[in-house]
Scaffold this motif. Structure first.
Motif, PDB file in Angstrom:
ATOM      1  N   ILE A   1      28.239  31.153  37.047  1.00 52.22           N
ATOM      2  CA  ILE A   1      29.560  31.380  37.146  1.00 52.22           C
ATOM      3  C   ILE A   1      30.096  30.707  38.389  1.00 52.22           C
ATOM      4  CG2 ILE A   1      31.365  33.013  37.106  1.00 52.22           C
ATOM      5  CD1 ILE A   1      29.532  35.146  35.595  1.00 52.22           C
ATOM      6  N   ILE A   2      30.923  29.769  37.919  1.00 52.10           N
ATOM      7  CA  ILE A   2      31.253  29.211  39.316  1.00 52.10           C
ATOM      8  C   ILE A   2      33.084  29.674  39.329  1.00 52.10           C
ATOM      9  CG2 ILE A   2      32.226  26.817  40.244  1.00 52.10           C
ATOM     10  CD1 ILE A   2      30.117  25.656  38.341  1.00 52.10           C
ATOM     11  N   ILE A   3      33.141  30.367  40.486  1.00 50.43           N
ATOM     12  CA  ILE A   3      34.470  30.949  40.972  1.00 50.43           C
ATOM     13  C   ILE A   3      35.373  30.130  41.816  1.00 50.43           C
ATOM     14  CG2 ILE A   3      35.573  32.952  41.965  1.00 50.43           C
ATOM     15  CD1 ILE A   3      32.620  34.350  41.556  1.00 50.43           C
ATOM     16  N   ASP A   4      36.670  29.735  41.180  1.00 53.91           N
ATOM     17  CA  ASP A   4      37.695  29.404  41.781  1.00 53.91           C
ATOM     18  C   ASP A   4      37.377  28.020  42.523  1.00 53.91           C
ATOM     19  OD1 ASP A   4      38.879  31.684  40.831  1.00 53.91           O
ATOM     20  OD2 ASP A   4      39.066  32.311  42.819  1.00 53.91           O
TER      21      ASP A   4
ATOM     22  N   ILE B   1      35.831  28.674  30.230  1.00 58.58           N
ATOM     23  CA  ILE B   1      37.010  28.850  31.295  1.00 58.58           C
ATOM     24  C   ILE B   1      37.371  30.252  30.969  1.00 58.58           C
ATOM     25  CG2 ILE B   1      38.837  27.991  32.497  1.00 58.58           C
ATOM     26  CD1 ILE B   1      38.044  25.019  31.481  1.00 58.58           C
ATOM     27  N   ILE B   2      37.556  30.937  32.113  1.00 57.88           N
ATOM     28  CA  ILE B   2      38.077  32.331  32.197  1.00 57.88           C
ATOM     29  C   ILE B   2      39.375  32.256  33.332  1.00 57.88           C
ATOM     30  CG2 ILE B   2      37.643  34.693  32.724  1.00 57.88           C
ATOM     31  CD1 ILE B   2      35.902  33.550  30.457  1.00 57.88           C
TER      32      ILE B   2
ATOM     33  N   ALA C   1      28.734  31.694  42.124  1.00 52.33           N
ATOM     34  CA  ALA C   1      28.771  30.683  43.375  1.00 52.33           C
ATOM     35  C   ALA C   1      30.608  30.389  43.211  1.00 52.33           C
ATOM     36  CB  ALA C   1      28.136  29.150  42.596  1.00 52.33           C
ATOM     37  N   GLY C   2      30.869  29.880  44.282  1.00 47.38           N
ATOM     38  CA  GLY C   2      32.425  29.491  44.317  1.00 47.38           C
ATOM     39  C   GLY C   2      33.094  29.806  45.536  1.00 47.38           C
TER      40      GLY C   2
ATOM     41  N   VAL D   1      35.655  30.216  36.436  1.00 44.11           N
ATOM     42  CA  VAL D   1      36.737  31.236  36.619  1.00 44.11           C
ATOM     43  C   VAL D   1      37.600  30.442  37.360  1.00 44.11           C
ATOM     44  CG1 VAL D   1      37.301  33.706  37.472  1.00 44.11           C
ATOM     45  CG2 VAL D   1      35.096  33.187  36.556  1.00 44.11           C
ATOM     46  N   GLN D   2      38.938  30.659  36.838  1.00 41.98           N
ATOM     47  CA  GLN D   2      39.960  29.601  37.417  1.00 41.98           C
ATOM     48  C   GLN D   2      41.158  30.742  37.867  1.00 41.98           C
ATOM     49  OE1 GLN D   2      41.470  26.877  34.370  1.00 41.98           O
ATOM     50  NE2 GLN D   2      42.373  25.688  35.990  1.00 41.98           N
TER      51      GLN D   2
END
Length: 175
Positions: free
Chosen positions: A7-10, A80-81, A109-110, A49-50
């Motif tokens: 999960i890659i956040i922002d 994409i969330i 991560a992110g 995650v956007q």
């Protein structure tokens, strides 16, 4: 077999504006690109995650700043969330998307270490996921009190209560 997902956040363009680039931004992008490739090779899903901000903000929905950074752009089967708060699970489809794929272990991560990454890590733990925080693939900015590296180090230590904390070099998406 434990089902895993990255999960890659922002990690959006707005986080890399001239004069406002996230700490170690290029290294972060390089590591995330490598990790996402590694996850895909192991046939593990990659979630992005956007964050959506209000009009006039750096991550305003639909603007260039809101778009996921092109160096780690999603591929065909990635998910994409959309979110509106620091919690990637709150009022989003993330939990359902993970459960639909029988995911039990999430690798986080992110950006931003002390806000969205921290909140999502704690929430994933509370929801029963096995959580791995990838220690060198989350970042932030300096504050008046602390450097970005101090914030990252602090969260890598603090979030050990909620996650296994490992550097990207030790991440293995295969069982």
């Amino acid at each position: 077999m434990t089902n895993k997902a990255l999960i890659i956040i922002d990690v959006q363009n707005g986080m890399f504006q001239k004069g406002f680039t996230v700490y170690n931004g290029e290294k972060l992008l390089d590591r995330l690109s490598g990790l996402s490739d590694k996850a895909r090779l192991a046939k593990r899903p990659v979630f992005y995650v956007q964050h959506n901000e209000a009009a006039g903000e750096p991550l305003e929905h639909g603007t260039h700043g809101w778009e996921i950074h092109p160096q780690i752009a999603p591929r065909e089967n990635d998910v994409i969330i959309q979110k509106n708060t620091p919690d990637s699970f709150f009022e989003t489809s993330l939990d359902q998307e993970l459960r639909d794929r029988n995911i039990t272990n999430v690798y986080l991560a992110g950006i931003q270490s002390e806000i969205c990454v921290d909140t999502t890590c704690r929430r994933a733990f509370s929801m029963g996921y096995e959580v791995t925080l990838i220690s060198d693939t989350h970042s932030t900015w300096d504050t008046k009190e602390l450097t970005a590296q101090q914030i990252i180090n602090h969260h890598n230590g603090l979030l050990r209560w909620f996650a296994e904390v490992q550097p990207s070099s030790e991440i293995n998406f295969s069982d």
